[in-house]
Design a protein around this motif. Structure first.
Motif, mmCIF file in Angstrom:
data_model
loop_
_atom_site.group_PDB
_atom_site.id
_atom_site.type_symbol
_atom_site.label_atom_id
_atom_site.label_comp_id
_atom_site.label_asym_id
_atom_site.label_seq_id
_atom_site.Cartn_x
_atom_site.Cartn_y
_atom_site.Cartn_z
ATOM 1 N N GLN A 157 0.845 -1.188 0.000
ATOM 2 C CA GLN A 157 0.000 0.000 0.000
ATOM 3 C C GLN A 157 0.882 1.240 0.000
ATOM 4 O OE1 GLN A 157 -2.924 0.117 3.151
ATOM 5 N NE2 GLN A 157 -4.161 1.610 2.035
ATOM 6 N N GLU B 30 -4.879 2.489 -2.648
ATOM 7 C CA GLU B 30 -5.460 1.260 -2.134
ATOM 8 C C GLU B 30 -4.372 0.196 -1.966
ATOM 9 O OE1 GLU B 30 -9.193 2.558 -1.629
ATOM 10 O OE2 GLU B 30 -8.790 0.394 -1.522
ATOM 11 N N ARG B 31 -4.632 -0.722 -1.053
ATOM 12 C CA ARG B 31 -3.728 -1.855 -0.899
ATOM 13 C C ARG B 31 -3.864 -2.749 -2.129
ATOM 14 N NH1 ARG B 31 -3.370 -4.752 4.885
ATOM 15 N NH2 ARG B 31 -3.300 -2.513 5.354
ATOM 16 N N GLU B 32 -2.728 -3.147 -2.700
ATOM 17 C CA GLU B 32 -2.764 -3.925 -3.929
ATOM 18 C C GLU B 32 -1.971 -5.221 -3.796
ATOM 19 O OE1 GLU B 32 -0.985 -1.739 -7.128
ATOM 20 O OE2 GLU B 32 1.022 -1.835 -6.265
#
Length: 126
Positions: free
Chosen positions: A39, A44-46
């Motif tokens: 992140q 956004e966390r990916e």
């Protein structure tokens, strides 16, 4: 419950390498899939990479294919992320995640993962 602790983050110049580790403890006697996510600030966390219990199923995000390698040592309850040819856009907090799974099952979606580590910062300077 499974507890996850990441380590190995730091500051590196573009083109350099780092190896992240994530040690699992607790109820680790059942098969579980492991993944790495990241992140970046304001994003956004990916998904980054994931590996099955057997180690035979691997999945990578397109952005890291050919540069990052995920591996695991079940005897040590540890998963690794070898990161080579790092770029400034790889700068992020990297999180390890785990979820119970069949031995060849692997997941790239966040919602499948039940357990998360606290994260380790990776910063890549240009």
């Amino acid at each position: 419950q499974v507890q996850l602790v990441e380590s190995g983050g730091g500051l590196v110049q573009a083109g350099g390498s780092l190896r992240l580790s994530c040690a699992a403890s607790g109820r680790t006697f059942r098969p579980y899939a492991l993944g790495w996510f990241r992140q970046a600030l304001g994003k956004e966390r990916e998904f980054v990479a994931a590996i099955s219990w057997s180690g035979g199923s691997l999945v990578y995000a397109d952005s890291v294919k050919g540069r990052f390698t995920i591996s695991r040592d079940n005897a040590k309850n540890t998963v690794y992320l070898q990161m080579n040819s790092l770029k400034p856009e790889d700068t992020a907090v990297y999180y390890c995640a785990a979820t119970p799974a069949e031995i060849n099952q692997v997941y790239s979606e966040r919602h499948y993962y039940d357990y998360w580590g606290q994260g380790t910062q990776v910063a890549v300077s240009s």
